[in-house]
Design a protein around this motif. Structure first.
Motif, mmCIF file in Angstrom:
data_model
loop_
_atom_site.group_PDB
_atom_site.id
_atom_site.type_symbol
_atom_site.label_atom_id
_atom_site.label_comp_id
_atom_site.label_asym_id
_atom_site.label_seq_id
_atom_site.Cartn_x
_atom_site.Cartn_y
_atom_site.Cartn_z
ATOM 1 N N UNK A 89 0.781 -1.244 0.000
ATOM 2 C CA UNK A 89 0.000 0.000 0.000
ATOM 3 C C UNK A 89 0.811 1.292 0.000
ATOM 4 N N UNK A 90 1.985 1.330 0.661
ATOM 5 C CA UNK A 90 2.705 2.599 0.796
ATOM 6 C C UNK A 90 4.158 2.464 0.359
ATOM 7 N N UNK A 91 4.785 3.619 0.124
ATOM 8 C CA UNK A 91 6.173 3.637 -0.321
ATOM 9 C C UNK A 91 7.101 3.012 0.715
ATOM 10 N N UNK A 92 6.884 3.292 1.993
ATOM 11 C CA UNK A 92 7.756 2.706 3.020
ATOM 12 C C UNK A 92 7.744 1.182 2.935
ATOM 13 N N UNK A 93 6.552 0.607 2.815
ATOM 14 C CA UNK A 93 6.463 -0.848 2.718
ATOM 15 C C UNK A 93 7.087 -1.351 1.423
ATOM 16 N N UNK A 94 6.955 -0.553 0.356
ATOM 17 C CA UNK A 94 7.577 -0.935 -0.906
ATOM 18 C C UNK A 94 9.092 -0.962 -0.805
ATOM 19 N N UNK A 95 9.670 0.060 -0.161
ATOM 20 C CA UNK A 95 11.131 0.097 0.006
ATOM 21 C C UNK A 95 11.590 -1.048 0.900
ATOM 22 N N UNK A 96 10.845 -1.318 1.968
ATOM 23 C CA UNK A 96 11.205 -2.435 2.849
ATOM 24 C C UNK A 96 11.210 -3.753 2.080
ATOM 25 N N UNK A 97 10.217 -3.924 1.210
ATOM 26 C CA UNK A 97 10.154 -5.168 0.432
ATOM 27 C C UNK A 97 11.306 -5.234 -0.569
ATOM 28 N N UNK A 98 11.608 -4.106 -1.222
ATOM 29 C CA UNK A 98 12.737 -4.089 -2.153
ATOM 30 C C UNK A 98 14.037 -4.453 -1.444
ATOM 31 N N UNK A 99 14.246 -3.858 -0.261
ATOM 32 C CA UNK A 99 15.479 -4.122 0.486
ATOM 33 C C UNK A 99 15.627 -5.609 0.787
ATOM 34 N N UNK A 100 14.527 -6.270 1.089
ATOM 35 C CA UNK A 100 14.567 -7.702 1.379
ATOM 36 C C UNK A 100 14.867 -8.509 0.118
ATOM 37 N N UNK A 101 14.262 -8.107 -1.009
ATOM 38 C CA UNK A 101 14.402 -8.890 -2.237
ATOM 39 C C UNK A 101 15.775 -8.753 -2.882
ATOM 40 N N UNK A 102 16.428 -7.583 -2.733
ATOM 41 C CA UNK A 102 17.707 -7.402 -3.430
ATOM 42 C C UNK A 102 18.883 -8.009 -2.672
ATOM 43 N N UNK A 103 18.699 -8.360 -1.406
ATOM 44 C CA UNK A 103 19.826 -8.887 -0.626
ATOM 45 C C UNK A 103 20.513 -10.079 -1.281
ATOM 46 N N UNK A 104 19.760 -11.066 -1.828
ATOM 47 C CA UNK A 104 20.458 -12.210 -2.430
ATOM 48 C C UNK A 104 20.981 -11.959 -3.843
ATOM 49 N N UNK A 105 20.758 -10.772 -4.408
ATOM 50 C CA UNK A 105 21.183 -10.502 -5.781
ATOM 51 C C UNK A 105 22.626 -10.016 -5.784
ATOM 52 N N UNK A 106 23.502 -10.792 -6.389
ATOM 53 C CA UNK A 106 24.936 -10.484 -6.332
ATOM 54 C C UNK A 106 25.275 -9.154 -6.991
ATOM 55 N N UNK A 107 24.610 -8.809 -8.085
ATOM 56 C CA UNK A 107 25.004 -7.619 -8.823
ATOM 57 C C UNK A 107 24.255 -6.365 -8.451
#
Length: 335
Positions: A89-107
């Motif tokens: 619903x909100x940008x804060x939650x979107x950024x939190x989700x992005x931060x979680x998803x990019x952690x395993x991405x090496x590049x």
């Protein structure tokens, strides 16, 4: 819209790509440019040609960061990240989700959102030694994804970079605005006002598909696209109805960080109004409920914010020219 990637970025990206083994004549052909130039620094490209070069680099490398990062970011990664942003619903939650998803991405650099005085800093953990080109590109991509997610230009207080001000700082300002601080901190950062984090996400699944189809030009455009205000208002009303809540004009204005009079004026400038948008959403929702469910008309009326069934009946007749019961009966007669 016309995408405008500063030519200095295109030339620098091509230089780095050639250093890493990309065939320059083939790249130019892929971009629809003349392969007559044999050295990257001889290139003279327009902003539109720079977009074609970026698209060609992405296609040839199979890398979302155009082959410029420490490790490849597989094609489709930013599509997945955009879908993730559209699902909260909100940008804060979107950024939190992005931060979680990019952690395993090496590049892809890790993201960290932290308080910064009265504001918040979105820090992009670009690897040391990445260089100004990749650092600025990552910041621009983050800025554009956020702006796309909330349907308007990212409301930044400033952008911070760890390196000294470079000769092409005017081009960086073209991408990220004039409020840029160089030689600041260990990592690049977008400094966001606290109020921006409450901004509603303005997109659905289909708009993700449309957005990704416009990449990478959209990520590095000097004029990031925004959603029409009427569409953003419509989405907020629809989301409220999905939660069985009728969003008020005051709530709409607060979600869009404006006042009710300004919201009404801006909608008039687009040739619309709050009442028109609300009626369109209510009519569509009512028609769907009458067509696809056996819910009593009284319960549909209550769900749509009508205190009396008779008021809903009058409104539905105004929208469609039929009473709700007649509308439902006619559909069943023809099915």
């Amino acid at each position: 819209m016309a995408y405008r990637i500063p030519a200095s970025f295109a030339v620098a990206a091509v230089e780095l790509a050639v250093e890493r083994g990309i065939d320059l004549p083939r790249l130019l052909v892929e971009a629809g440019l003349s392969p007559i130039r044999t050295r990257p620094h001889d290139l003279r490209v327009t902003a539109e040609q720079a977009v074609r070069l970026a698209v060609a680099l992405r296609r040839m490398t199979g890398d979302e960061l155009f082959g410029l990062g420490a490790a490849p970011v597989p094609r489709g990664t930013l599509h997945i990240l955009s879908h993730a942003m559209a699902g909260v619903p909100t940008l804060r939650e979107g950024i939190d989700r992005l931060a979680m998803l990019v952690k395993p991405l090496a590049g892809f650099p890790d993201l960290e959102l932290e308080p910064c005085g009265r504001d918040h800093a979105l820090r992009l953990h670009v690897p040391p030694g990445a260089g100004p080109l990749l650092t600025v590109m990552v910041a621009a991509i983050a800025d554009r994804i956020i702006g796309w997610a909330i349907g308007r230009a990212t409301p930044k207080v400033r952008v911070e970079f760890p390196f000294p001000e470079p000769p092409n700082s005017a081009d960086i300002a073209l991408l990220l605005g004039e409020e840029i601080r160089y030689g600041a901190g260990e990592f690049p950062a977008l400094i966001l006002p606290a109020s921006a984090l409450a901004s509603p996400i303005a997109h659905d699944e289909q708009s993700v598909v449309d957005y990704v189809a416009r990449a990478p030009g959209e990520w590095l455009a000097s004029e990031p696209g925004t959603l029409p205000l009427a569409r953003r208002v419509r989405q907020l009303i629809e989301r409220g109805l999905a939660r069985r809540h009728i969003v008020t004009a005051e709530e709409l204005a607060a979600a869009l960080t404006t006042s009710v009079p300004t919201l009404r004026r801006q909608l008039r400038q687009e040739g619309s109004s709050l009442r028109e948008i609300r009626d369109e959403v209510l009519a569509k929702t009512a028609e769907t409920a009458l067509r696809t469910t056996d819910d009593p008309i009284a319960s549909i009326a209550t769900r749509l914010g009508f205190s009396e069934t008779s008021a809903f009946t009058r409104a539905f007749h105004r929208w469609t020219g039929e009473a709700p019961a007649r509308y439902r009966a006619r559909l069943r007669e023809t099915s």
